[in-house]
Design a protein around this motif. Structure first.
Motif, PDB file in Angstrom:
ATOM      1  N   ILE A 551       0.864  -1.187   0.000  1.00 38.20           N
ATOM      2  CA  ILE A 551       0.000   0.000   0.000  1.00 38.20           C
ATOM      3  C   ILE A 551       0.894   1.229   0.000  1.00 38.20           C
ATOM      4  CG2 ILE A 551      -1.760   1.295   1.261  1.00 38.20           C
ATOM      5  CD1 ILE A 551      -2.640  -1.305   2.561  1.00 38.20           C
ATOM      6  N   LEU A 552       0.606   2.158  -0.896  1.00 37.97           N
ATOM      7  CA  LEU A 552       1.407   3.378  -0.997  1.00 37.97           C
ATOM      8  C   LEU A 552       0.777   4.524  -0.223  1.00 37.97           C
ATOM      9  CD1 LEU A 552       2.306   3.330  -4.797  1.00 37.97           C
ATOM     10  CD2 LEU A 552       3.763   2.638  -2.878  1.00 37.97           C
ATOM     11  N   LYS A 553       1.632   5.383   0.307  1.00 38.56           N
ATOM     12  CA  LYS A 553       1.160   6.654   0.855  1.00 38.56           C
ATOM     13  C   LYS A 553       0.793   7.577  -0.307  1.00 38.56           C
ATOM     14  CE  LYS A 553       4.298   6.529   4.842  1.00 38.56           C
ATOM     15  NZ  LYS A 553       5.492   7.163   5.445  1.00 38.56           N
ATOM     16  N   GLU A 554       0.182   8.680   0.038  1.00 37.01           N
ATOM     17  CA  GLU A 554      -0.229   9.633  -0.999  1.00 37.01           C
ATOM     18  C   GLU A 554       0.975  10.096  -1.809  1.00 37.01           C
ATOM     19  OE1 GLU A 554      -2.641  13.876  -1.285  1.00 37.01           O
ATOM     20  OE2 GLU A 554      -2.793  12.659   0.536  1.00 37.01           O
ATOM     21  N   VAL A 555       2.133  10.235  -1.130  1.00 37.96           N
ATOM     22  CA  VAL A 555       3.336  10.721  -1.807  1.00 37.96           C
ATOM     23  C   VAL A 555       3.821   9.742  -2.875  1.00 37.96           C
ATOM     24  CG1 VAL A 555       4.963   9.668  -0.170  1.00 37.96           C
ATOM     25  CG2 VAL A 555       5.623  11.732  -1.403  1.00 37.96           C
ATOM     26  N   GLY A 556       3.413   8.467  -2.765  1.00 36.12           N
ATOM     27  CA  GLY A 556       3.866   7.479  -3.730  1.00 36.12           C
ATOM     28  C   GLY A 556       2.884   7.187  -4.840  1.00 36.12           C
ATOM     29  N   GLU A 557       1.655   7.718  -4.719  1.00 34.49           N
ATOM     30  CA  GLU A 557       0.604   7.358  -5.672  1.00 34.49           C
ATOM     31  C   GLU A 557       0.945   7.739  -7.113  1.00 34.49           C
ATOM     32  OE1 GLU A 557      -1.823   5.490  -5.256  1.00 34.49           O
ATOM     33  OE2 GLU A 557      -2.102   5.382  -3.103  1.00 34.49           O
ATOM     34  N   GLY A 558       1.611   8.867  -7.287  1.00 36.76           N
ATOM     35  CA  GLY A 558       1.903   9.311  -8.647  1.00 36.76           C
ATOM     36  C   GLY A 558       3.225   8.804  -9.189  1.00 36.76           C
ATOM     37  N   ARG A 559       3.960   8.031  -8.392  1.00 36.12           N
ATOM     38  CA  ARG A 559       5.280   7.561  -8.801  1.00 36.12           C
ATOM     39  C   ARG A 559       5.191   6.445  -9.830  1.00 36.12           C
ATOM     40  NH1 ARG A 559       9.398   7.613  -4.992  1.00 36.12           N
ATOM     41  NH2 ARG A 559      10.550   6.574  -6.665  1.00 36.12           N
ATOM     42  N   ASP A 560       6.239   6.317 -10.634  1.00 34.76           N
ATOM     43  CA  ASP A 560       6.335   5.220 -11.586  1.00 34.76           C
ATOM     44  C   ASP A 560       6.492   3.906 -10.826  1.00 34.76           C
ATOM     45  OD1 ASP A 560       6.993   4.233 -14.468  1.00 34.76           O
ATOM     46  OD2 ASP A 560       8.613   3.446 -13.210  1.00 34.76           O
ATOM     47  N   HIS A 561       5.593   2.969 -11.082  1.00 36.48           N
ATOM     48  CA  HIS A 561       5.570   1.738 -10.299  1.00 36.48           C
ATOM     49  C   HIS A 561       6.790   0.860 -10.533  1.00 36.48           C
ATOM     50  CE1 HIS A 561       1.009   1.673  -9.123  1.00 36.48           C
ATOM     51  NE2 HIS A 561       1.653   2.743  -8.708  1.00 36.48           N
ATOM     52  N   ASP A 562       7.307   0.847 -11.742  1.00 38.55           N
ATOM     53  CA  ASP A 562       8.497   0.025 -12.009  1.00 38.55           C
ATOM     54  C   ASP A 562       9.684   0.513 -11.193  1.00 38.55           C
ATOM     55  OD1 ASP A 562       7.203  -1.685 -13.700  1.00 38.55           O
ATOM     56  OD2 ASP A 562       7.739  -0.586 -15.531  1.00 38.55           O
ATOM     57  N   ASN A 563       9.851   1.836 -11.120  1.00 37.38           N
ATOM     58  CA  ASN A 563      10.951   2.382 -10.312  1.00 37.38           C
ATOM     59  C   ASN A 563      10.747   2.096  -8.828  1.00 37.38           C
ATOM     60  OD1 ASN A 563      12.507   3.402 -12.388  1.00 37.38           O
ATOM     61  ND2 ASN A 563      11.471   5.396 -12.406  1.00 37.38           N
ATOM     62  N   LEU A 564       9.489   2.198  -8.380  1.00 39.28           N
ATOM     63  CA  LEU A 564       9.202   1.899  -6.975  1.00 39.28           C
ATOM     64  C   LEU A 564       9.547   0.457  -6.641  1.00 39.28           C
ATOM     65  CD1 LEU A 564       5.829   3.725  -6.209  1.00 39.28           C
ATOM     66  CD2 LEU A 564       8.024   4.092  -5.075  1.00 39.28           C
ATOM     67  N   ARG A 565       9.225  -0.456  -7.546  1.00 42.70           N
ATOM     68  CA  ARG A 565       9.548  -1.863  -7.313  1.00 42.70           C
ATOM     69  C   ARG A 565      11.057  -2.056  -7.155  1.00 42.70           C
ATOM     70  NH1 ARG A 565       5.165  -2.613 -11.438  1.00 42.70           N
ATOM     71  NH2 ARG A 565       3.417  -3.568 -10.322  1.00 42.70           N
ATOM     72  N   LYS A 566      11.817  -1.386  -7.993  1.00 40.23           N
ATOM     73  CA  LYS A 566      13.280  -1.488  -7.910  1.00 40.23           C
ATOM     74  C   LYS A 566      13.786  -0.920  -6.581  1.00 40.23           C
ATOM     75  CE  LYS A 566      13.885  -1.174 -12.933  1.00 40.23           C
ATOM     76  NZ  LYS A 566      14.291  -0.284 -14.053  1.00 40.23           N
ATOM     77  N   GLU A 567      13.219   0.213  -6.169  1.00 42.66           N
ATOM     78  CA  GLU A 567      13.651   0.844  -4.914  1.00 42.66           C
ATOM     79  C   GLU A 567      13.302  -0.029  -3.707  1.00 42.66           C
ATOM     80  OE1 GLU A 567      11.880   4.702  -4.831  1.00 42.66           O
ATOM     81  OE2 GLU A 567      12.874   5.348  -6.684  1.00 42.66           O
ATOM     82  N   ILE A 568      12.117  -0.645  -3.751  1.00 46.21           N
ATOM     83  CA  ILE A 568      11.704  -1.520  -2.646  1.00 46.21           C
ATOM     84  C   ILE A 568      12.655  -2.707  -2.532  1.00 46.21           C
ATOM     85  CG2 ILE A 568       9.915  -3.177  -1.954  1.00 46.21           C
ATOM     86  CD1 ILE A 568       7.859  -1.064  -3.013  1.00 46.21           C
TER      87      ILE A 568
END
Length: 641
Positions: A551-568
């Motif tokens: 689950i993302l916070k509001e700050v993460g909602e607009g982020r590119d999901h592929d990049n978020l997956r890499k960061e996680i």
């Protein structure tokens, strides 16, 4: 030095050593000094874990309501026992003194008797968080009836299952409930449930939302007129120590609920003792646990534990987000709450909101903060510590279960130094063991294993209602002579315990045993992540791989999901190692949770395995609608592979 109220760390160790050296003497001294008995025991403890059978204070006679109400009347008659805070902040709070509680409980008890309820009968209670809920529990206990509370949010089918399992003769409910801006038709749910419950003869209905429900002639009765004419005197039923007090249902791993049976004397002694110490309770304190009485937390630490100590206990009808996300903090300020006990899932939800909701309220009355229901992750711990506790109030991260009846591992405020994510040390009388897969105890520190308890404690459940064999197989069959909690834990260099999650949440990836809790803690450190849950799914090469729901916070909602997956996955690599990286990450708006806030990983595993036709009953969840949303995203394959 007092066994009953521990004041410093040296005293804790002395008391703890005494409690494990001679447990029977330890609990006998506490029982003798701090409670009222009609008849004393002939034997403190008799047990055999191979049966399993446990009996505390055998031969003693008492009534728990005399200890929770009657004995306080002389010195605390005018003191507030229950402070009711309604759902609507514009509705006035209600303060019920111990003297008033005595009258109300007696009247309610007389109504039960006049409607055919006798000692040993089961009464199902399906009420919102209003005073009648606490009073009905005590009224049952007053006359020796066995109460079984079902959270007033469960579906009709879930309610019917529990009514039939314990063979209840009566249901106590209300015309409805307020939950935030909503009105819930509780009476309609009861009517539907009782279509398949032939043993229920009477339904008592409390008026709360002033609706006009369908009342079945000859079965349903409004409660208020009956209370108006009932006597204020009701002699408490003399109970044997091991007589049943209540049956409380907890989710089973198979989806079939287990009715945990708790008995009178041991439960009373242990919950009172742990309340006093875990919250550092003092006479003038105002204590608030935000749980619902439909859960064991509410039984032990809203009703019985606090009242046995003559405390003022707050009951809150509403939700933390109504009318806005400052409601918890507004109530603390209004009532000058000194101890605040809530769930990590609530803390995480509130931490997502604007900090101004917290900052605008005076929280200086707080002395102790607590968490319950699941281990608290480090980010949530620090938010709670920094913004609510102002870095000056200890946080007790308590570990226990419906089955244990009371807290088992917890810091003692201003006594035990706290450590984020650690429940710290066992409370006096609790003898823990970490076991390996071969059934051997693991000694020393800086080790991990399966968490067991190797000696009885007074508040442990005695059986599963109607199914003692299931009780034996679930809790006493895996490790000989021990109670198996089902949880894994680690013990650090100083002997502190950290719960690593359910053992069935340990996933073997390429031969490595990976607990889900540390991985989730790492993921939750990402600034865009609000919450996460990890399960395993079959993998051709690794055997199992890791599937993450995030689950993302509001700050993460607009982020590119592929990049978020890499960061996680990068954070996981840094915190745990590349072996723990997630093969699949699914972003979701919510996670399926029980009404007490626990994530239903059984459902998430099924979805990850793509077994979408065998999810079982999801109607009892807090948010059943989220399951379909997760499934739809799973089908669309919005994942990384």
């Amino acid at each position: 030095m007092s066994n009953y109220h521990i004041k410093n760390l040296e005293e804790y160790y002395q008391v703890y050593r005494r409690s494990v050296r001679d447990p029977e003497l330890f609990w006998e001294e506490i029982a003798e000094e701090h409670f009222v008995w009609r008849k004393t025991w002939r034997k403190v403890l008799e047990y055999d874990f191979s049966v399993p059978e446990v009996k505390w204070f055998e031969g003693a006679e008492l009534n728990i309501t005399e200890n929770c109400i009657d004995r306080h009347l002389v010195t605390r008659g005018d003191k507030t026992a229950i402070l009711f805070e309604p759902n609507n902040p514009n509705e006035s709070p209600l303060e019920i003194s111990y003297r008033d509680l005595y009258r109300r409980v007696n009247k309610f008890a007389n109504v039960l008797k006049e409607n055919g309820i006798e000692k040993g009968d089961r009464v199902c209670i399906y009420l919102p968080m209003i005073p009648d809920l606490a009073i009905s529990l005590l009224a049952c206990a007053r006359i020796g009836a066995v109460h079984s509370v079902v959270f007033a949010g469960f579906s009709a089918s879930a309610l019917a299952t529990r009514i039939n399992d314990c063979e209840a003769k009566m249901v106590i409910t209300s015309d409805g409930a307020y939950r935030g801006a909503k009105k819930i038709d509780l009476k309609g749910i009861v009517n539907e449930a009782l279509e398949s419950c032939s043993l229920v003869k009477t339904v008592l209905v409390s008026k709360r939302i002033d609706s006009k429900p369908n009342m079945i002639k000859g079965r349903d009765k409004w409660l208020s007129p009956l209370l108006d004419v009932a006597s204020e005197e009701c002699e408490p039923e003399v109970m044997k120590a091991e007589d049943p007090l209540f049956v409380l249902y907890t989710s089973g791993s198979t989806g079939n609920p287990k009715g945990m049976l708790h008995t009178v004397a041991g439960y009373m002694v242990y919950t009172a003792y742990t309340f006093k110490n875990a919250f550092n309770y003092k006479e003038s304190d105002v204590y608030w646990c935000t749980a619902d009485i439909g859960w064991i937390t509410g039984h032990s630490y809203i009703v019985y534990g606090p009242l046995a100590n003559g405390a003022t206990t707050v009951m809150f009808e509403g939700v933390p987000s109504y009318p806005d996300f400052g409601r918890f903090w507004e109530i603390i300020e209004k009532h000058k709450v000194t101890q605040f006990y809530t769930a990590p899932t609530a803390i995480r939800a509130l931490a997502k909101e604007n900090l101004d909701y917290v900052k605008k309220h005076d929280l200086s009355s707080i002395k102790v903060l607590g968490t319950v229901g699941e281990p608290i992750n480090e980010e949530a711990w620090h938010w709670y510590n920094d913004n609510v506790g102002k870095k000056k109030n200890p946080i007790i991260d308590t570990w226990w279960q419906t089955e244990t009846g009371g807290m088992m591992i917890s810091p003692i405020p201003y006594v035990t130094p706290t450590k984020p994510t650690y429940a710290t040390l066992p409370l006096p009388g609790i003898q823990l063991a970490l076991m390996d897969n071969k059934g051997n105890e693991i000694f020393g520190n800086q080790v991990d294993g399966r968490l067991c308890v190797k000696f009885p404690w007074p508040s442990m459940a005695r059986s599963i209602w109607g199914n003692h064999q299931r009780y034996k197989e679930t809790y006493f069959s895996q490790f000989k002579g021990m109670y198996f909690t089902g949880d894994g834990a680690l013990r650090d260099e100083v002997g502190y315990y950290r719960i690593t999650g359910r053992v069935d949440d340990v996933i073997i990836v390429s031969g490595h045993n990976l607990g889900t809790a540390p991985i989730e803690d790492a993921i939750n450190e990402h600034p865009a992540v609000a919450e996460s849950a990890i399960v395993g799914f079959p993998h051709d090469i690794k055997g199992n791989a890791l599937y993450g729901y995030v689950i993302l916070k509001e700050v993460g909602e607009g982020r590119d999901h592929d990049n978020l997956r890499k960061e996680i996955n990068q954070i996981i690599t840094e915190h745990i190692g590349p072996i723990a990286k997630l093969d699949r990450i699914q972003f979701t708006q919510g996670l399926p949770k029980t009404r007490s806030g626990k994530i239903m990983r059984r459902i998430l595993r099924k979805i990850a395995h793509n077994e979408l036709d065998d999810l079982g009953d999801v109607s009892t969840l807090l948010n059943p609608e989220v399951v379909q949303t997760i499934i739809e995203k799973r089908i669309k394959n919005e994942l990384v592979n």
